[in-house]
Scaffold this motif. Structure first.
Motif, PDB file in Angstrom:
ATOM      1  N   ILE A 199       0.835  -1.204   0.000  1.00 38.74           N
ATOM      2  CA  ILE A 199       0.000   0.000   0.000  1.00 38.74           C
ATOM      3  C   ILE A 199       0.869   1.253   0.000  1.00 38.74           C
ATOM      4  CG2 ILE A 199      -1.761   1.267   1.311  1.00 38.74           C
ATOM      5  CD1 ILE A 199      -2.759  -1.248  -0.028  1.00 38.74           C
ATOM      6  N   THR A 225       3.880   1.557  -1.238  1.00 38.73           N
ATOM      7  CA  THR A 225       4.454   1.733  -2.576  1.00 38.73           C
ATOM      8  C   THR A 225       3.403   2.253  -3.546  1.00 38.73           C
ATOM      9  OG1 THR A 225       5.847  -0.157  -2.063  1.00 38.73           O
ATOM     10  CG2 THR A 225       5.828   0.589  -4.345  1.00 38.73           C
ATOM     11  N   LEU A 226       2.208   1.689  -3.440  1.00 38.81           N
ATOM     12  CA  LEU A 226       1.111   2.110  -4.325  1.00 38.81           C
ATOM     13  C   LEU A 226       0.865   3.604  -4.176  1.00 38.81           C
ATOM     14  CD1 LEU A 226      -1.025   0.926  -6.237  1.00 38.81           C
ATOM     15  CD2 LEU A 226      -2.497   0.562  -4.276  1.00 38.81           C
ATOM     16  N   VAL A 268       3.795   5.771  -5.707  1.00 32.43           N
ATOM     17  CA  VAL A 268       3.948   5.868  -7.165  1.00 32.43           C
ATOM     18  C   VAL A 268       2.686   6.382  -7.854  1.00 32.43           C
ATOM     19  CG1 VAL A 268       5.641   3.994  -7.171  1.00 32.43           C
ATOM     20  CG2 VAL A 268       3.240   3.474  -7.659  1.00 32.43           C
TER      21      VAL A 268
END
Lengths: 643, 338
Positions: free
Chosen positions: B108, B110-111, B114
């Motif tokens: 989550i 990283t989501l 990015v």
């Protein structure tokens, strides 16, 4: 029914005459015996396994080195599509139905499945749909848009041939078989268990197929809707998936994966259940944490409906929904971990005997974990954006489907073939079989993880030399060939054992479940007396004593060789869904040609629809109606016979 | 693991293995972009945890095998023994629960990181997927400023670039592993993503979603220039094609206009307006032809014109059986389009 007595000879002969199929062609086409149907399912699905394997080997030959010219792009596309749908629809699920059909009534203490004629229909439609889809390959118009068949590439403007019409109709045809088969399993588990076989005494294999059957009943409608839309759009200019006309290509993906993800569990849960039967037998102790494994089976089936969007992480959905589906896809690893540790603990706390089935089961555990962790990798959205649609996912799906389906299935053949044929399969050949399959599989499919991380997209018919994927692909091709040799050894072992295998006796593995109670192969009526069950492992009760799992104190022991004889026609007990109290004597149907004829009529309709021969489609439809009327005709009201 | 990491490390020059020599490989654990490096960090975490889990389970199975050799009893003897439930609680629920929770939080995080660039994008590029090539458009203030090219996306280094993805036919997927993961390109919707290259260079990309017969030959490249070079490139591309100076090239233009090429291709400044195939206004400045199938050399160009169907069977580009003199002058003309 209150008295329990050993059965006399006279009723045995009567039972034999009542349950045996008539000789000759009529008997072959009309039989509704679950054992015959189960064996037919197994043989037919193995033929499809070999066909799908040959398709794979041709593809692997093309990919051995860069810029190969063995196959045209069009031929490659047909091959990878046929390979996918053959393995997923015409091998993986039917082979498990074959085992369930054969084993269930024996394991449950029943004389047949709940709906024997539906069972026959299920097999004949499966066979007919397979003939139908391979007709497409024979005329060079096999489906060519991948087993997932994403719109709009499947629509007429991009795919004008008959290829995708065969796909749509072939799958609708097959879903008929699978749906009625699943309903039959659900009916059987609910009503046809031996008295006393309450839900907490069901073998895990039964839990596996039962969960898969519920999942099939709830997920297949999505596929039927999607493929019907596809056929309508291609033939009648409707626009479900065409964005230019207001349709949505994503509608196909949602429908397809709402079916497609539960389907993964449909083709692995029964196989995991078979493992849960074999592990205790060969580890010489009851399965560790039985209730947890049973519950985790059901939990997997349910959560499996909540994860379809992880096939669509790259389609531009909002972040919030992606995190939800990411979480669900990660959580589904927990029930699998429970099963894995139950098997390992059973091995660790038992005393494993390393016969061939146990070798395959141990190999399966390792492959299952590799396939499982790569599933978690693809559940992590941002990394999935990198690996989805690469060979990493090809590796994942093969570890899942070969690891969790093929290895247990081969183990199950070694395990249950003696029951089916009365002869053992060769242990020596079996060990060779295991090592060639295990080494070949890992040699072939593990490097696919690497080629995927090196960026090789899936579904490419060739690649440039400069891509640097050549050596990995060469290893993969060699591994596939070794794996194919392993499968060949397996087939050879089956044929050798049919002629020369050692006689098995009733219980060659000293197993504890009910199917090992009667002689091998079982008589047409399965059980001379209807058994009465008081534990999960009735044949181990004497050795386990008070430690017998599920033994409710005060109720006494199971009875498998003495009990109630039902010999007035085709009869068995109907029992209550939870506790399996005997409720009524069920009169089971006689053999009938109508299931076979109905499948033939359906095949005619399918050919009519695919070739736009409307007269043939209508003729087939009339034939189907006539068969149904004949099937349901209340003869017993006229003649006094039982239906 | 060490061998694996050597093979997959970004610096592994020995790989040199990209779709075409001269650009970064498609290796997903080698990265340069801001998004790509975040995804790669998560990837390494997942790979390492996965390998650890597989090793532990394999060792447990092997150990069970070794133990059973020592504890051989009669084959038919059965014992119930200990319940074993703690195995399942710890190994099946508690430990994997913790590991999976950490994985989920990492995912989550990283989501979120990015999802969008921290600065506003320096440029917006429209990428249109075709069977089987990439149309790339830089929309200017008017038609005369619109730059149209194919299969090569120039971006300024160190600045986020927004990509608007659409398709003219079926579903494709935009994928440049070193810079960012895949974003599908779906009819009827515009998906957006962004990339940011940290260093100048050429980054390989390919179509990620099966899109028909020539899915295998649908590569593209992202070329990260210094901001100055990028602006210069953009200005050059916006200019119409130069008039051919020498007679052979002039003859080539005649061939282009009369042999059917102009029906499908556009060369700005010549009056051709075909929209089926790539815009060829500055084709000589591109490094590849046929969506990465061949390096852009004069010989390859001639081969492609006469035998496109042998190189990419099924593509919309017909094989053009031109007389050899016409073919040579056409190739000579195209070579002038810088």
């Amino acid at each position: 029914m209150a008295t329990l007595a050993p059965i006399a000879t006279a009723p045995l002969e009567r039972l034999h005459d009542t349950w045996e199929a008539r000789p000759g062609l009529y008997g072959i086409l009309a039989t509704v015996d679950h054992k015959t149907i189960g064996k037919r399912y197994l043989v037919t699905s193995l033929i499809f396994l070999v066909l799908g394997g040959i398709e794979a080997l041709i593809m692997r030959a093309q990919l051995t080195h860069a810029n190969a010219h063995l196959l045209s792009p069009g031929a490659y596309d047909q091959l990878f599509t046929m390979h996918g749908i053959t393995m997923i629809f015409w091998y993986a699920s039917p082979v498990l139905s074959g085992f369930s059909n054969y084993i269930w009534p024996l394991m449950l203490g029943s004389r047949d499945m709940a709906y024997p004629r539906v069972n026959a229909l299920s097999y004949w439609t499966f066979l007919a749909s397979g003939i139908f889809i391979y007709t497409a390959l024979c005329i060079g118009q096999a489906p060519n848009a991948g087993w997932f068949a994403y719109a709009p590439m499947t629509l007429r403007p991009f795919d004008p041939g008959l290829n995708m019409d065969f796909y749509a109709l072939g799958l609708i045809f097959l879903t008929v078989s699978t749906t009625i088969g699943a309903i039959n399993f659900i009916g059987t588990v609910m009503k046809m268990r031996a008295p006393g076989m309450s839900l907490n005494r069901l073998p895990i294999f039964v839990y596996g197929t039962m969960t898969a059957s519920f999942a099939a009943v709830f997920s297949l409608p999505a596929l039927t809707v999607a493929t019907t839309y596809l056929y309508f759009e291609r033939h009648f200019h409707m626009h479900f998936f065409d964005a230019a006309q207001g349709g949505s290509p994503l509608l196909w993906q949602h429908l397809f994966w709402m079916f497609g993800h539960p389907w993964v569990y449909i083709i692995v849960l029964p196989a995991m259940g078979m493992v849960s039967e074999m592990v205790p037998t060969f580890c010489r102790r009851p399965l560790v944490a039985y209730p947890y494994v049973a519950m985790s089976t059901i939990a997997t089936g349910i959560i499996g409906f909540g994860v379809w969007v992880h096939h669509m992480f790259a389609t531009g959905l909002p972040g919030v929904s992606m995190s939800f589906f990411s979480g669900a896809s990660i959580i589904i690893a927990i029930p699998s971990a429970i099963a894995v540790f139950a098997w390992i603990a059973t091995m660790w706390l038992g005393t494993p005997v390393w016969k061939t089935p146990m070798m395959f089961v141990a190999g399966f555990v390792v492959l299952f974990v590799i396939g499982g962790v790569s599933g978690v990798v693809t559940a992590a959205v941002p990394f999935d954006w990198q690996v989805t649609d690469t060979y990493f996912v090809v590796a994942h799906i093969h570890y899942v489907l070969i690891g969790i389906n093929v290895f247990p299935v081969v183990a199950a053949f070694y395990y249950w073939m003696p029951k089916m044929t009365g002869r053992m399969m060769s242990e020596t050949l079996g060990k060779w079989n295991f090592w060639t399959m295990f080494i070949g599989f890992n040699l072939g499919f593990f490097p696919m993880h690497i080629s995927g991380l090196l960026g090789m997209p899936r579904r490419v018919y060739t690649y440039p030399a400069s891509a640097g994927w050549g050596s990995v692909n060469l290893i993969t091709t060699i591994g596939s060939a070794v794996f194919a040799v392993g499968v060949l050894l397996f087939v050879i072992n089956i044929f050798v054992s049919l002629r020369r295998g050692a006689f098995a006796g009733s219980n060659p593995w000293h197993a504890g479940t009910l199917e090992w109670a009667m002689e091998s192969p079982p008589p047409p009526y399965n059980f001379a007396v209807i058994p009465i069950i008081r534990s999960r492992l009735p044949l181990w009760e004497d050795q386990l004593g008070d430690a017998t799992p599920g033994l409710i104190s005060g109720e006494g022991h199971s009875h498998v060789s003495e009990g109630v004889v039902l010999a007035e026609g085709r009869e068995t007990f109907g029992t209550s869904p939870l506790e399996a109290h005997p409720l009524h004597v069920l009169h089971m149907p006689e053999d009938s040609m109508f299931p076979f004829l109905l499948a033939v009529a359906m095949l005619g309709t399918a050919y009519g629809l695919v070739f736009s021969l409307w007269w043939l489609a209508i003729l087939g439809g009339v034939g189907m109606l006539a068969c149904l009327i004949g099937w349901l005709w209340p003869r017993h009201l006229v003649t006094g016979e039982r239906a | 693991m060490p061998r694996l990491s050597r093979r997959l490390a970004p610096s592994a020059g020995a790989l040199g293995s990209c779709a075409l020599a001269g650009c970064t490989p498609l290796n997903v654990l080698a990265h340069d972009g801001v998004t790509g490096s975040r995804e790669t960090g998560l990837g390494w975490f997942l790979v390492i945890v996965s390998c650890a889990v597989v090793c532990i389970i394999t060792i447990l199975v092997l150990a069970a095998y070794v133990r059973s050799r020592k504890r051989r009893t009669r084959d038919d003897a059965v014992f119930a023994g200990r319940s074993g439930v703690p195995w399942v609680m710890w190994g099946g629920v508690v430990i994997p629960g913790i590991v999976l929770l950490v994985t989920f939080i990492f995912t989550i995080g990283t989501l979120d990181a990015v999802a969008a660039p921290t600065r506003s994008p320096a440029a917006t590029v429209k990428v249109i997927g075709h069977q089987w090539w990439w149309e790339v458009r830089y929309e200017g203030t008017g038609p005369s400023h619109t730059v149209v090219t194919a299969n090569e996306i120039h971006v300024p280094v160190g600045q986020p670039v927004r990509l608007e993805l659409t398709t003219s036919d079926v579903i494709h997927s935009f994928w440049v592993p070193a810079l960012a993961g895949k974003t599908d390109i779906i009819p009827g919707q515009t998906n957006t993503t962004w990339i940011e290259a940290r260093h100048t260079g050429v980054f390989g990309g390919t179509c990620g979603e099966y899109c028909g017969a020539q899915h295998a030959h649908m590569q593209m490249r992202v070329i990260a220039d210094s901001p100055g070079d990028f602006q210069k490139w953009l200005a050059d591309e916006a200019a119409p094609a130069a008039k051919p100076a020498d007679p052979t090239a002039a003859d080539g233009l005649r061939v282009f206009m009369t042999s059917g090429c102009a029906n499908c291709h556009t060369i700005r400044g010549t009056g051709s307006g075909g929209g089926v195939g790539p815009d060829l206004t500055h084709i000589a400045s591109r490094t590849t032809i046929a969506a990465g199938a061949l390096p852009n050399t004069q010989a390859n160009l001639m081969g492609w014109i006469v035998a496109a169907q042998a190189i990419k069977p099924g593509s919309d580009m017909p094989s053009m059986p031109l007389p050899s003199r016409d073919l040579q002058s056409l190739a000579a003309y195209l070579e002038t389009l810088r």
